[in-house]
Design an enzyme around this catalytic site. Structure first.
Site, mmCIF file in Angstrom:
data_model
loop_
_atom_site.group_PDB
_atom_site.id
_atom_site.type_symbol
_atom_site.label_atom_id
_atom_site.label_comp_id
_atom_site.label_asym_id
_atom_site.label_seq_id
_atom_site.Cartn_x
_atom_site.Cartn_y
_atom_site.Cartn_z
ATOM 1 N NE ARG A 163 7.807 53.594 8.245
ATOM 2 C CZ ARG A 163 7.502 53.916 9.483
ATOM 3 N NH1 ARG A 163 6.872 55.032 9.746
ATOM 4 N NH2 ARG A 163 7.818 53.120 10.482
ATOM 5 C CB ALA A 188 4.870 63.818 22.602
ATOM 6 N N GLY A 211 7.599 50.293 18.743
ATOM 7 C CA GLY A 211 8.640 50.413 19.773
ATOM 8 C C GLY A 211 10.039 50.536 19.187
ATOM 9 C CB ILE A 239 9.943 56.581 19.465
ATOM 10 C CG1 ILE A 239 8.898 55.591 18.930
ATOM 11 C CG2 ILE A 239 9.946 56.574 20.997
ATOM 12 C CD1 ILE A 239 9.033 54.173 19.474
HETATM 13 P P1 ADP Z 1 2.361 60.945 20.220
HETATM 14 O O1 ADP Z 1 2.887 59.706 19.559
HETATM 15 O O2 ADP Z 1 2.492 62.160 19.371
HETATM 16 O O3 ADP Z 1 2.878 61.135 21.618
HETATM 17 P P2 ADP Z 1 -0.153 59.457 20.691
HETATM 18 O O4 ADP Z 1 -1.106 59.335 19.549
HETATM 19 O O5 ADP Z 1 0.612 58.270 21.109
HETATM 20 O O6 ADP Z 1 0.772 60.734 20.359
HETATM 21 O O7 ADP Z 1 -0.917 59.975 21.985
HETATM 22 C C1 ADP Z 1 -1.813 61.060 21.945
HETATM 23 C C2 ADP Z 1 -2.831 60.884 23.053
HETATM 24 O O8 ADP Z 1 -3.629 62.051 23.133
HETATM 25 C C3 ADP Z 1 -3.784 59.707 22.838
HETATM 26 O O9 ADP Z 1 -3.773 58.865 23.954
HETATM 27 C C4 ADP Z 1 -5.143 60.374 22.645
HETATM 28 O O10 ADP Z 1 -6.198 59.607 23.155
HETATM 29 C C5 ADP Z 1 -4.971 61.683 23.435
HETATM 30 N N1 ADP Z 1 -5.879 62.754 22.998
HETATM 31 C C6 ADP Z 1 -6.180 63.111 21.727
HETATM 32 N N2 ADP Z 1 -7.057 64.145 21.712
HETATM 33 C C7 ADP Z 1 -7.321 64.460 23.005
HETATM 34 C C8 ADP Z 1 -8.165 65.409 23.653
HETATM 35 N N3 ADP Z 1 -8.933 66.245 22.954
HETATM 36 N N4 ADP Z 1 -8.202 65.422 25.007
HETATM 37 C C9 ADP Z 1 -7.425 64.565 25.738
HETATM 38 N N5 ADP Z 1 -6.625 63.626 25.180
HETATM 39 C C10 ADP Z 1 -6.558 63.565 23.837
#
Ligand code: ADP
Length: 507
Positions: free
Chosen positions: A333, A53, A87, A489
């Site tokens: 699921r 995202a 993925g 995704i």
């Molecule tokens: P999505 O699939 O919704 O895009 P992800 O879990 O793949 O989300 O990615 C979210 C990211 O945000 C992770 O890399 C996580 O480490 C980061 N994150 C979570 N909390 C914080 C925070 N407080 N400050 C900065 N980064 C954060």
């Protein structure tokens, strides 16, 4: 991002389990006002989180002409939990569907998702994502993401509509998007953690305070705190809270520390809690999904998950006690996870069921060799040796496979009504590959409520909180009770793009 391969974050995840399990998160502070504040840095758009995202939001912001865009990420590596997922990307009306002669539409995709969401999914958001999913896929491809040249049909989808990256994990999308961000001049700061929202006197979210030099394992920041101005908008894309055991158990006490998770260590949800303090509306927080394709024989998402997702359509899931199938292998699921959890021994302990696949079909998936190499799946030359190993009554098992082969022949599963389209001609024949199945915490359907423009809504006024946007797993209510595989995704990519388009006035 060099570290951002399918395996490195997983190693980090395994190392980080202890810390995450203890949930030693510092309590977030309330938002403060920016009156008289001198900003350390200033951008048009600030994005927190570097998963699908956040990265898609940054690329789209640049494509729409935003001059200064920044991503902050608390972990040492970029890509988030997204980098270690499967993925898998679902979209209707795609070039591969045309090639494979599949009839599909956003309406059909949304209908499948509403069924799995059991009546409480957000139809407006699902439709918005389905209608823009192909455009999101194109954004990933334009950045260099590569996909297998065939479609998969995942559980709960009425037709094949799922692309998968050639590396069979999310890094096949996060890495190209990360490179695209760099190419387009997005400022990227790792080890930087959001700790506070800053708003102006009108109540608009004007920026954030961050901790720099942040070390996740120690929950400690060695750098100076910094204030960052988000002139046009702030996008929170911080993912789910599967690794915050306290928070997930507050919603569902059965999700104890012993229940495994497929997620990266950083999925701890503190930014979600900060938004709730600010007044956001929590939605569906208790709908936490477990993945029915996971294995109890490895940590995290592992190799088996991808292997079994690909193979379920032409495999049988067998209860060891009876030697019989116990579910539609491509049901949604939740249906499958609930069915698997019923497999218990006489004392009520878990007795993981097995997935049997003909070797010649199972080995076709790139993860299969690793499943066998790393001893999380096993090859058997005969049904007798397989039954002997797992202490399964041989005669019922033989009868079950004969019955199933009849369904392959007729195209009709008389036991569970599974769609046999992807099983066409794929009879159960020796040698076989076997993996064990047991659900793991995978995805939080709950989070903050957003509207179709990705604006976070206020719980008192029901209006958007000015300046604040959210996208991806940190948002809630989109999927309802059970999210279909490969629908996260597209949601992350489309809603990240949507947030940036709204901020730049291009929505
Ligand atoms: P999505 O699939 O919704 O895009 P992800 O879990 O793949 O989300 O990615 C979210 C990211 O945000 C992770 O890399 C996580 O480490 C980061 N994150 C979570 N909390 C914080 C925070 N407080 N400050 C900065 N980064 C954060």
């Amino acid at each position: 991002m060099d570290e951002n391969s399918c395996n490195t974050p997983r190693r980090q995840f395994l190392k980080g389990l202890g810390a995450a399990g203890m949930a030693t998160l510092a309590a977030p502070t309330l938002a403060s006002t920016s009156t008289g504040e001198k900003w350390d840095e200033s951008y048009d758009i600030v994005i927190v989180g570097s998963g699908f995202a956040g990265l898609a939001a940054a690329v789209e912001a640049k494509r729409q002409g935003a001059a200064k865009v920044a991503i902050i990420e608390k972990m040492p590596f970029f890509g988030g939990n997204s980098a270690i997922n499967g993925g898998l990307y679902a979209a209707p009306i795609t070039p591969l569907q045309k090639k494979e002669g599949v009839t599909d539409s956003p309406d059909i995709m949304v209908a499948d998702q509403l069924k799995s969401g059991r009546g409480v999914a957000d139809e407006t958001l699902l439709r918005h994502v389905a209608e823009n999913a192909m455009e999101g896929l194109q954004l990933c491809m334009d950045a260099g993401a590569e996909f297998h040249p065939y479609l998969q049909q995942l559980g709960g989808h009425s037709v094949p509509r799922t692309y998968q990256t050639t590396v069979s994990c999310g890094a096949g999308i996060t890495q190209p998007l990360y490179k695209e961000c760099k190419k387009r001049g997005v400022s990227l700061a790792n080890r930087t953690k959001l700790i506070k929202f800053i708003h102006d006197d009108s109540g608009r979210v004007a920026g954030i305070e961050v901790a720099t030099g942040y070390y996740y394992q120690r929950d400690k920041a060695e750098g100076k705190p910094k204030t960052i101005r988000a002139k046009k908008g702030l996008i929170i894309a911080t993912g789910g809270f599967s690794q915050n055991v306290m928070l997930r158990m507050a919603q569902d006490p059965t999700l104890t520390p012993e229940v495994g998770s497929t997620n990266a260590a950083g999925a701890t949800g503190e930014a979600l809690l900060m938004m709730l303090r600010l007044g956001a509306i929590p939605v569906h927080m208790a709908h936490i999904q477990t993945g029915p394709w996971a294995s109890p024989d490895e940590g995290g998402f592992g190799y088996v998950s991808n292997y079994s997702i690909y193979n379920f359509p032409h495999s049988v899931a067998i209860e060891r006690k009876s030697g019989r199938r116990f579910m539609n292998e491509i049901a949604d699921r939740k249906t499958r996870a609930d069915a698997e959890l019923k497999n218990r021994d006489d004392q009520g302990n878990p007795d993981p069921p097995i997935l049997i696949t003909s070797y010649k079909h199972g080995i076709a998936h790139p993860s299969a060799k690793k499943v066998l190499k790393y001893g999380v799946g096993w090859k058997y030359d005969t049904l007798e040796s397989l039954a002997d190993e797992y202490k399964i009554p041989l005669d019922p098992l033989k009868k079950q496979l004969d019955e199933y082969n009849e369904y392959v022949k007729t195209g009709e599963d008389k036991q569970f009504g599974k769609s046999m389209d992807k099983a066409k001609g794929k009879y159960m024949e020796p040698p076989y590959i076997v993996v064990r199945l047991w659900p793991k915490v995978h995805y939080c359907q709950g989070g903050v409520m957003i509207n179709k423009s990705a604006q976070v809504l206020d719980s008192v006024t029901a209006q958007p909180i000015p300046g604040l946007y959210a996208a991806g797993e940190v948002t809630g209510g989109v999927h309802g009770v059970s999210r279909l595989g490969s629908c996260s995704i597209p949601e992350c990519i489309v809603m990240g793009m949507t947030a940036s388009r709204h901020i730049t006035g291009k929505a």
